[in-house]
Each structure stands twice: as structure tokens, then as C-alpha cells.
Design an enzyme around this catalytic site. Structure first.
Site, PDB file in Angstrom:
ATOM      1  N   TYR A  28      24.518  43.927  14.051  1.00  0.00           N
ATOM      2  CA  TYR A  28      23.340  44.800  14.005  1.00  0.00           C
ATOM      3  C   TYR A  28      22.083  44.007  14.401  1.00  0.00           C
ATOM      4  O   TYR A  28      21.304  44.430  15.250  1.00  0.00           O
ATOM      5  CB  TYR A  28      23.226  45.345  12.585  1.00  0.00           C
ATOM      6  CG  TYR A  28      22.004  46.167  12.269  1.00  0.00           C
ATOM      7  CD1 TYR A  28      21.852  47.451  12.773  1.00  0.00           C
ATOM      8  CD2 TYR A  28      21.014  45.669  11.421  1.00  0.00           C
ATOM      9  CE1 TYR A  28      20.747  48.216  12.444  1.00  0.00           C
ATOM     10  CE2 TYR A  28      19.911  46.430  11.089  1.00  0.00           C
ATOM     11  CZ  TYR A  28      19.781  47.698  11.608  1.00  0.00           C
ATOM     12  OH  TYR A  28      18.686  48.462  11.290  1.00  0.00           O
ATOM     13  N   LYS A  85      19.778  44.704  17.677  1.00  0.00           N
ATOM     14  CA  LYS A  85      18.351  45.058  17.568  1.00  0.00           C
ATOM     15  C   LYS A  85      17.487  44.050  18.328  1.00  0.00           C
ATOM     16  O   LYS A  85      16.482  44.427  18.943  1.00  0.00           O
ATOM     17  CB  LYS A  85      17.932  45.118  16.098  1.00  0.00           C
ATOM     18  CG  LYS A  85      18.570  46.276  15.330  1.00  0.00           C
ATOM     19  CD  LYS A  85      18.156  47.631  15.873  1.00  0.00           C
ATOM     20  CE  LYS A  85      18.530  48.764  14.932  1.00  0.00           C
ATOM     21  NZ  LYS A  85      18.160  50.083  15.444  1.00  0.00           N
TER      22      LYS A  85
HETATM   23  N1  LIG Z   1      16.802  52.432   6.701  1.00  0.00           N
HETATM   24  C1  LIG Z   1      16.521  51.137   6.845  1.00  0.00           C
HETATM   25  O1  LIG Z   1      16.469  50.355   5.885  1.00  0.00           O
HETATM   26  C2  LIG Z   1      16.246  50.605   8.226  1.00  0.00           C
HETATM   27  C3  LIG Z   1      15.711  49.302   8.317  1.00  0.00           C
HETATM   28  C4  LIG Z   1      15.474  48.794   9.582  1.00  0.00           C
HETATM   29  C5  LIG Z   1      15.769  49.554  10.710  1.00  0.00           C
HETATM   30  N2  LIG Z   1      16.296  50.796  10.571  1.00  0.00           N
HETATM   31  C6  LIG Z   1      16.630  51.538  11.777  1.00  0.00           C
HETATM   32  O2  LIG Z   1      16.040  52.814  11.716  1.00  0.00           O
HETATM   33  C7  LIG Z   1      16.886  53.767  12.361  1.00  0.00           C
HETATM   34  C8  LIG Z   1      17.198  54.906  11.396  1.00  0.00           C
HETATM   35  O3  LIG Z   1      17.780  54.368  10.229  1.00  0.00           O
HETATM   36  P1  LIG Z   1      18.189  55.320   9.012  1.00  0.00           P
HETATM   37  O4  LIG Z   1      18.441  54.461   7.842  1.00  0.00           O
HETATM   38  O5  LIG Z   1      17.222  56.439   8.939  1.00  0.00           O
HETATM   39  O6  LIG Z   1      19.605  55.821   9.558  1.00  0.00           O
HETATM   40  P2  LIG Z   1      20.480  57.099   9.196  1.00  0.00           P
HETATM   41  O7  LIG Z   1      21.869  56.588   9.038  1.00  0.00           O
HETATM   42  O8  LIG Z   1      19.881  57.891   8.090  1.00  0.00           O
HETATM   43  O9  LIG Z   1      20.365  57.935  10.540  1.00  0.00           O
HETATM   44  C9  LIG Z   1      21.051  57.543  11.692  1.00  0.00           C
HETATM   45  C10 LIG Z   1      21.486  58.799  12.422  1.00  0.00           C
HETATM   46  O10 LIG Z   1      22.193  58.395  13.587  1.00  0.00           O
HETATM   47  C11 LIG Z   1      23.268  59.323  13.750  1.00  0.00           C
HETATM   48  N3  LIG Z   1      24.333  58.714  14.560  1.00  0.00           N
HETATM   49  C12 LIG Z   1      25.176  57.731  14.177  1.00  0.00           C
HETATM   50  N4  LIG Z   1      26.032  57.466  15.182  1.00  0.00           N
HETATM   51  C13 LIG Z   1      25.728  58.299  16.201  1.00  0.00           C
HETATM   52  C14 LIG Z   1      26.252  58.502  17.504  1.00  0.00           C
HETATM   53  N5  LIG Z   1      27.286  57.790  17.981  1.00  0.00           N
HETATM   54  N6  LIG Z   1      25.694  59.449  18.280  1.00  0.00           N
HETATM   55  C15 LIG Z   1      24.670  60.209  17.802  1.00  0.00           C
HETATM   56  N7  LIG Z   1      24.113  60.049  16.601  1.00  0.00           N
HETATM   57  C16 LIG Z   1      24.643  59.108  15.796  1.00  0.00           C
HETATM   58  C17 LIG Z   1      23.719  59.647  12.350  1.00  0.00           C
HETATM   59  O11 LIG Z   1      24.438  60.866  12.308  1.00  0.00           O
HETATM   60  C18 LIG Z   1      22.418  59.688  11.596  1.00  0.00           C
HETATM   61  O12 LIG Z   1      21.883  61.001  11.553  1.00  0.00           O
HETATM   62  C19 LIG Z   1      18.133  53.007  12.806  1.00  0.00           C
HETATM   63  O13 LIG Z   1      17.986  52.623  14.145  1.00  0.00           O
HETATM   64  C20 LIG Z   1      18.128  51.804  11.893  1.00  0.00           C
HETATM   65  O14 LIG Z   1      18.803  50.717  12.470  1.00  0.00           O
HETATM   66  C21 LIG Z   1      16.540  51.337   9.344  1.00  0.00           C
END
Ligand SMILES: NC(=O)c1ccc[n+]([C@@H]2O[C@H](COP(=O)([O-])OP(=O)(O)OC[C@H]3O[C@@H](n4cnc5c(N)ncnc54)[C@H](O)[C@@H]3O)[C@@H](O)[C@H]2O)c1
Length: 251
Positions: A157, A161
Site C-alpha cells: 500500500y 501510494k
Molecule cells: N481511512 C484512512 O485511514 C486513510 C488513510 C490514508 C489514506 N486513505 C486513502 O483514502 C481513500 C479512501 O479510504 P477509505 O478508508 O475511505 O476507504 P473505503 O474502504 O471506505 O472506501 C474505498 C472504496 O473503494 C471501493 N473499491 C475497492 N476496490 C474497488 C475496485 N476494484 N473497483 C472499484 N471500487 C473499489 C470500495 O468498494 C469502497 O467503497 C483510499 O485511497 C485510502 O487509501 C485512507
């Protein structure tokens, strides 16, 4: 939430908008008066959110790692005749906390595909539409895990990123002449349902203590930054990263 009148009528794609940060982003851009296309593999959830939002929201179920499906999805968005102004690549994440020694190749490949390949595919498919916009924007959601190593997470991951950060610089360089900006938002740990399932309370407390602001991020912290990057005021901000991390890592 602050209102940017220039976002009224703009056409926005938000990937990963069935939940977490992407869902909050889709709702916020809708509230600004934009047309919002929700792209996610979870068709039921995005259909539900789009129908809740109203007639400027459209659900587009798609596996974002599948090149043909991504191309077809963007072609259908271009046909909707609202054009495309803003692409927010929010889909991403990982499902296991793992060390490099523990990680198997299938997990590595799957994580790279979701977090890096999908962003490349969406950007490439979106470019023809964005070139027609007067204010094209690409906003890629990366992570603190692609900026430094701050806790056990997923090496695949973090590597993906960091790859998106560099991909954004290429996009900024290649698309700048067309008036399109590309920037990243790099969130700190945010308690979306996916992350709640991964982290223990002890883990959460320890991460918060290491943040100068003494808390984790909220979805809104990132969405405020997205709205700014999409606004006219950010038209000369290109190729950079906004670290929405409360000062946990200062770069
Ligand atoms: N939540 C955190 O702590 C955090 C921290 C740093 C970065 N991020 C980044 O922020 C973004 C959102 O994170 P989040 O925690 O809200 O994630 P989440 O898991 O709530 O949402 C991710 C979404 O992506 C969709 N998804 C997964 N695989 C897929 C595919 N193959 N095709 C289409 N859709 C797909 C899922 O169905 C989901 O709705 C991500 O890129 C994550 O890496 C999150």
C-alpha cells in the site's frame, strides 16, 4: 461547509464513493451544485447514495482495476454531455496489516492494482474529457503511508501510494499546458468503517498521541482540501501534495 460558487454545474467523478472518504466527497461536491458520478465496485451502495442525493448524481458500477470496464465507464460519462471537469481518485486501501516478510505475492499484486493501476487507468481514460474543460482538475488521494512509515500498515500500500505521488507529478507536467492541474491529498489515519475494522483502540490512541493536533483525521479534513483544490483559487497549484495529517509528518 464553505461554498465555491464556481463548482455549480461542474462535472465531478469520485472513485471509491460507496463509503468512507469518497462518499463524503461525493456528497460534498453534490452540495456545491456539481454533477457527481459515483464510481465503485459496490453497485448497491452507490445506487442508493445517488438516489438519495438526487438528479445530479449518477451511479457507475465498475471494477476500477479492469482497463476495458474503466474505458467504457468514462466513455458513458462523456456521452452524458455534462463533460468532465474534476476527477477524484479516492478508491484504494488494504485489508491486512502485514510486514514485508508476511506478505504474499497475491496480496502485493492486488494492493498495487487497487491503489496504483486503478489511478493510472482512470487518469488515462479521463484525459480526453478533462482537456475539454475550462478548469480541469485531478485530485489523487494518497496516504501518509506513501510519505513515511508511521505505523504497521501494508508495504504494498505504501509503495503504491508513493507511486501515485510520482504519477501525479507526471500528470501535472504533461497536462499543465491544457489548463489541467493534478495534486494529491495524503490523509492520516481516518476512522472509516474499513480502518475501524483494522485498528485496535490501543493502536488508535497511540497514533493520535503522535499527532501534534492530538487526534486522528476526519473525512471532512480531506474533503475541505479537495474542495479547495477544485476551486478557481487553486488554479496555479499543480503537482503538489496537501498532507491532511495534523502535522504528523511535515515535508
Ligand atoms: N481511512 C484512512 O485511514 C486513510 C488513510 C490514508 C489514506 N486513505 C486513502 O483514502 C481513500 C479512501 O479510504 P477509505 O478508508 O475511505 O476507504 P473505503 O474502504 O471506505 O472506501 C474505498 C472504496 O473503494 C471501493 N473499491 C475497492 N476496490 C474497488 C475496485 N476494484 N473497483 C472499484 N471500487 C473499489 C470500495 O468498494 C469502497 O467503497 C483510499 O485511497 C485510502 O487509501 C485512507
Amino acid at each position: 461547509m464553505v461554498q465555491y460558487s464556481e463548482l455549480v454545474g461542474r462535472s465531478v467523478v469520485v472513485t471509491g464513493s460507496a463509503g468512507g472518504i469518497g462518499e463524503v466527497a461525493a456528497r460534498a461536491f453534490y452540495d456545491q451544485g456539481a454533477y457527481v458520478f459515483l464510481l465503485d465496485i459496490d453497485s448497491i451502495k452507490i445506487e442508493q447514495i445517488a438516489s438519495e442525493l438526487g438528479d445530479r448524481a449518477f451511479a457507475k458500477p465498475v471494477d476500477l482495476t479492469d482497463p476495458l470496464a474503466v474505458k467504457a465507464t468514462f466513455a458513458s460519462i462523456f456521452m452524458a454531455s455534462y463533460g468532465l471537469d474534476i476527477l477524484i481518485n479516492c478508491a484504494g486501501g488494504y485489508s491486512k496489516l502485514q510486514s514485508i516478510e508476511e506478505m504474499d505475492l497475491a496480496e502485493w499484486d492486488q494492493t498495487i492494482a487497487l491503489n496504483l493501476r486503478s489511478v493510472f487507468l482512470c487518469c488515462q481514460a479521463a484525459i480526453p474529457g478533462l482537456k475539454k474543460s475550462k478548469a480541469g482538475r485531478i485530485i489523487n488521494v494518497t496516504s501518509i503511508s506513501g510519505r513515511t512509515v508511521h505505523a504497521v500498515s501494508s508495504p504494498a500500500y505504501g509503495a503504491a501510494k508513493a507511486g501515485v505521488t510520482q504519477l501525479s507529478k507526471f500528470l501535472a507536467y504533461e497536462l499543465g499546458p491544457f489548463g489541467i492541474t493534478t495534486n494529491n491529498i495524503a490523509p492520516l489515519t481516518t476512522l472509516t468503517p474499513r480502518v475501524k475494522a483494522l485498528r485496535s483502540q490501543e493502536d488508535i490512541d497511540r497514533i493520535a498521541l503522535q499527532v501534534p493536533m492530538r487526534r486522528l483525521a476526519t473525512e471532512d479534513d480531506h474533503v475541505y482540501a479537495m474542495l479547495y483544490l477544485a476551486s478557481n483559487g487553486a488554479s496555479f497549484v499543480n503537482g503538489t501534495t496537501i498532507d491532511t495529517n495534523g502535522g504528523r509528518v511535515m515535508m
